[in-house]
Design a protein around this motif. Structure first.
Motif, PDB file in Angstrom:
ATOM      1  N   THR A   2      -2.472   6.994   2.417  1.00  0.00           N
ATOM      2  CA  THR A   2      -1.542   8.125   2.512  1.00  0.00           C
ATOM      3  C   THR A   2      -0.797   8.098   3.842  1.00  0.00           C
ATOM      4  O   THR A   2       0.427   8.262   3.893  1.00  0.00           O
ATOM      5  CB  THR A   2      -2.305   9.453   2.369  1.00  0.00           C
ATOM      6  OG1 THR A   2      -2.977   9.484   1.108  1.00  0.00           O
ATOM      7  CG2 THR A   2      -1.359  10.638   2.464  1.00  0.00           C
ATOM      8  N   TRP A   3      -1.527   7.895   4.924  1.00  0.00           N
ATOM      9  CA  TRP A   3      -0.920   7.893   6.256  1.00  0.00           C
ATOM     10  C   TRP A   3       0.081   6.751   6.410  1.00  0.00           C
ATOM     11  O   TRP A   3       1.160   6.930   6.977  1.00  0.00           O
ATOM     12  CB  TRP A   3      -2.006   7.798   7.318  1.00  0.00           C
ATOM     13  CG  TRP A   3      -1.518   7.657   8.728  1.00  0.00           C
ATOM     14  CD1 TRP A   3      -1.695   6.595   9.557  1.00  0.00           C
ATOM     15  CD2 TRP A   3      -0.768   8.616   9.497  1.00  0.00           C
ATOM     16  NE1 TRP A   3      -1.112   6.811  10.788  1.00  0.00           N
ATOM     17  CE2 TRP A   3      -0.541   8.050  10.775  1.00  0.00           C
ATOM     18  CE3 TRP A   3      -0.269   9.893   9.220  1.00  0.00           C
ATOM     19  CZ2 TRP A   3       0.159   8.721  11.768  1.00  0.00           C
ATOM     20  CZ3 TRP A   3       0.437  10.566  10.223  1.00  0.00           C
ATOM     21  CH2 TRP A   3       0.641   9.982  11.480  1.00  0.00           C
ATOM     22  N   LEU A   4      -0.251   5.584   5.870  1.00  0.00           N
ATOM     23  CA  LEU A   4       0.598   4.412   6.058  1.00  0.00           C
ATOM     24  C   LEU A   4       1.629   4.254   4.944  1.00  0.00           C
ATOM     25  O   LEU A   4       2.535   3.426   5.055  1.00  0.00           O
ATOM     26  CB  LEU A   4      -0.264   3.154   6.154  1.00  0.00           C
ATOM     27  CG  LEU A   4      -1.223   3.119   7.355  1.00  0.00           C
ATOM     28  CD1 LEU A   4      -2.040   1.833   7.347  1.00  0.00           C
ATOM     29  CD2 LEU A   4      -0.466   3.270   8.675  1.00  0.00           C
ATOM     30  N   GLY A   5       1.483   5.025   3.863  1.00  0.00           N
ATOM     31  CA  GLY A   5       2.452   4.954   2.777  1.00  0.00           C
ATOM     32  C   GLY A   5       2.386   3.673   1.973  1.00  0.00           C
ATOM     33  O   GLY A   5       3.354   3.304   1.293  1.00  0.00           O
ATOM     34  N   ARG A   6       1.244   2.982   2.032  1.00  0.00           N
ATOM     35  CA  ARG A   6       1.049   1.736   1.285  1.00  0.00           C
ATOM     36  C   ARG A   6      -0.382   1.672   0.815  1.00  0.00           C
ATOM     37  O   ARG A   6      -1.288   2.177   1.475  1.00  0.00           O
ATOM     38  CB  ARG A   6       1.344   0.518   2.164  1.00  0.00           C
ATOM     39  CG  ARG A   6       2.814   0.320   2.503  1.00  0.00           C
ATOM     40  CD  ARG A   6       2.990  -0.932   3.343  1.00  0.00           C
ATOM     41  NE  ARG A   6       2.580  -0.719   4.734  1.00  0.00           N
ATOM     42  CZ  ARG A   6       2.286  -1.712   5.571  1.00  0.00           C
ATOM     43  NH1 ARG A   6       2.277  -2.960   5.150  1.00  0.00           N
ATOM     44  NH2 ARG A   6       1.964  -1.443   6.816  1.00  0.00           N
ATOM     45  N   ASP A   7      -0.605   1.018  -0.307  1.00  0.00           N
ATOM     46  CA  ASP A   7      -1.946   0.882  -0.840  1.00  0.00           C
ATOM     47  C   ASP A   7      -2.743  -0.168  -0.069  1.00  0.00           C
ATOM     48  O   ASP A   7      -2.172  -1.131   0.471  1.00  0.00           O
ATOM     49  CB  ASP A   7      -1.902   0.480  -2.317  1.00  0.00           C
ATOM     50  CG  ASP A   7      -1.389   1.601  -3.204  1.00  0.00           C
ATOM     51  OD1 ASP A   7      -1.501   2.775  -2.790  1.00  0.00           O
ATOM     52  OD2 ASP A   7      -0.870   1.301  -4.295  1.00  0.00           O
ATOM     53  N   ILE A   8      -4.047   0.013  -0.063  1.00  0.00           N
ATOM     54  CA  ILE A   8      -4.943  -0.980   0.515  1.00  0.00           C
ATOM     55  C   ILE A   8      -4.954  -2.204  -0.382  1.00  0.00           C
ATOM     56  O   ILE A   8      -5.041  -2.103  -1.611  1.00  0.00           O
ATOM     57  CB  ILE A   8      -6.351  -0.393   0.664  1.00  0.00           C
ATOM     58  CG1 ILE A   8      -6.337   0.720   1.717  1.00  0.00           C
ATOM     59  CG2 ILE A   8      -7.374  -1.463   1.029  1.00  0.00           C
ATOM     60  CD1 ILE A   8      -7.631   1.486   1.813  1.00  0.00           C
ATOM     61  N   ASP A   9      -4.865  -3.383   0.214  1.00  0.00           N
ATOM     62  CA  ASP A   9      -4.848  -4.614  -0.571  1.00  0.00           C
ATOM     63  C   ASP A   9      -6.183  -4.789  -1.288  1.00  0.00           C
ATOM     64  O   ASP A   9      -7.251  -4.678  -0.660  1.00  0.00           O
ATOM     65  CB  ASP A   9      -4.610  -5.825   0.333  1.00  0.00           C
ATOM     66  CG  ASP A   9      -3.232  -5.806   0.982  1.00  0.00           C
ATOM     67  OD1 ASP A   9      -2.403  -4.973   0.575  1.00  0.00           O
ATOM     68  OD2 ASP A   9      -3.000  -6.618   1.889  1.00  0.00           O
TER      69      ASP A   9
END
Length: 366
Positions: A187-194
């Protein structure tokens, strides 16, 4: 096989850690090269970067944190690290099992009979509103369903193991005191964890091997395991071994390294450097003899800040009563005292930035 003595390993470590010569690299690139900085003490990474970067300004790290190019999160060894956003997302899934196992190893009795996947699902549901929460607030939302474990245990399970979290600014900003506010990392980074790959390969593990050696090598597989806390890297080492060169240390242990990585001559002069608490250069190895004497090994895990003289831990330092105090671990020569004092004066100027009506004076203690 070439044998590298302790001094050769010391100079290689200093070169890889940017402690032999300061680098002009931007903050994000430096954090990436170092594979992160241990950061459970929020102000310490600033000192670590000051000792490694030419003309480092604290605002550069503040901007990286607020700009979300670096992030504070639990990762290696279940410890809060400052890592790049890219590395946090790429490495987190590879660390999940270790993070769970370490929390369970600490609180096995308190967590007996609890379904960790159910707790994780409930924690993610609570955080789905994208609102930052303290650990206490998160636990309060779940303790009716799981009233058994102590609040601290349930909170640490959620924040440090089950739900990948970022610790948000102002936590970790320069000269700022702030409690921990958590938000899911994605959420904070705006990208999913790989995700981890479905096949038998381990590209993340292989990347960790290469990145670790670039910042810490030459090093043993035991050193690598001590740094990251991961047990399952033998396959990754085997997969990249043909890319590596090997050495032996003076006790006959195999050391791995990247072929083109710097290995300065053992007689290369090493400047005085002030290290923060829990610095990479000390905690990045199982065998720390390359940088600290056996008699002083406890300093690195007890949170003492170290002074390197000729590349080795020779003193500790602290700030008390607006003064920088240096406590030698052995008698110092006049030349060493002068070099320590000169670097201490530069450090006091750095620490003084942004503080009104405050001066820190370096003073040596016998």
């Amino acid at each position: 096989m070439t044998v590298l003595d302790t001094r050769a390993l010391n100079r290689a470590t200093l070169a890889r850690q940017h402690l032999l010569d300061r680098t002009d690299a931007p903050v994000r690139d430096a954090v990436a090269h170092l594979c992160g900085l241990q950061a459970q003490e929020p102000q310490e990474p600033f000192i670590g970067l000051w000792s490694r970067l030419a003309d480092f300004k604290p605002g550069e790290l503040d901007d990286a944190l607020t700009g979300r190019t670096v992030v504070r999160t639990h990762l290696m060894r279940r410890t809060v690290h400052l890592v790049t956003a890219d590395d946090a997302l790429a490495w987190r899934a590879r660390h999940d099992a270790m993070l769970r196992q370490r929390v369970l190893g600490t609180y096995r009795r308190e967590l007996a009979g609890i379904d960790l996947d159910e707790v994780a699902e409930a924690g993610r549901a609570v955080m789905a509103d994208h609102q930052p929460r303290t650990m206490a607030e998160l636990v309060q939302s779940l303790e009716v369903r799981w009233p058994g474990p102590p609040r601290r245990v349930l909170g640490e399970l959620l924040v440090a193991a089950l739900v990948p979290m970022a610790q948000l600014p102002p936590r970790g900003l320069w000269h700022t005191r702030a409690g921990v506010q958590n938000l899911p990392l994605a959420t904070w980074l705006g990208r999913d964890i790989d995700p981890l790959p479905d096949d038998d390969g381990d590209p993340v593990g292989q990347q960790l091997v290469r990145r670790y050696l670039a910042a810490y090598g030459p090093a043993s597989s035991t050193d690598l395991r001590a740094w990251c806390g991961l047990a399952g890297l033998p396959a990754a080492i085997k997969a990249v071994r043909q890319e590596l060169v090997t050495f032996r240390d003076e006790r006959g242990r195999e050391l791995l390294d990247l072929p083109d990585a710097p290995r300065p001559h053992p007689d290369t002069p090493a400047p005085v450097r002030f290290l923060p608490a829990f610095d990479n250069a000390l905690l990045g190895y199982h065998d720390r003899s390359r940088i600290v004497d056996d008699a002083h090994l406890g300093l690195s895990v007890a949170g003492h800040r170290a002074v390197l003289v000729d590349g080795r831990v020779t003193a500790t330092w602290s700030v008390r009563d607006q003064r920088l105090h240096i406590s030698p671990l052995r008698p110092l020569t006049t030349s060493e005292q002068e070099s320590i004092h000169a670097e201490a004066q530069r450090l006091t100027v750095f620490l003084d930035e942004g503080i009104e009506h405050t001066r820190l004076d370096a003073c040596a203690e016998s």
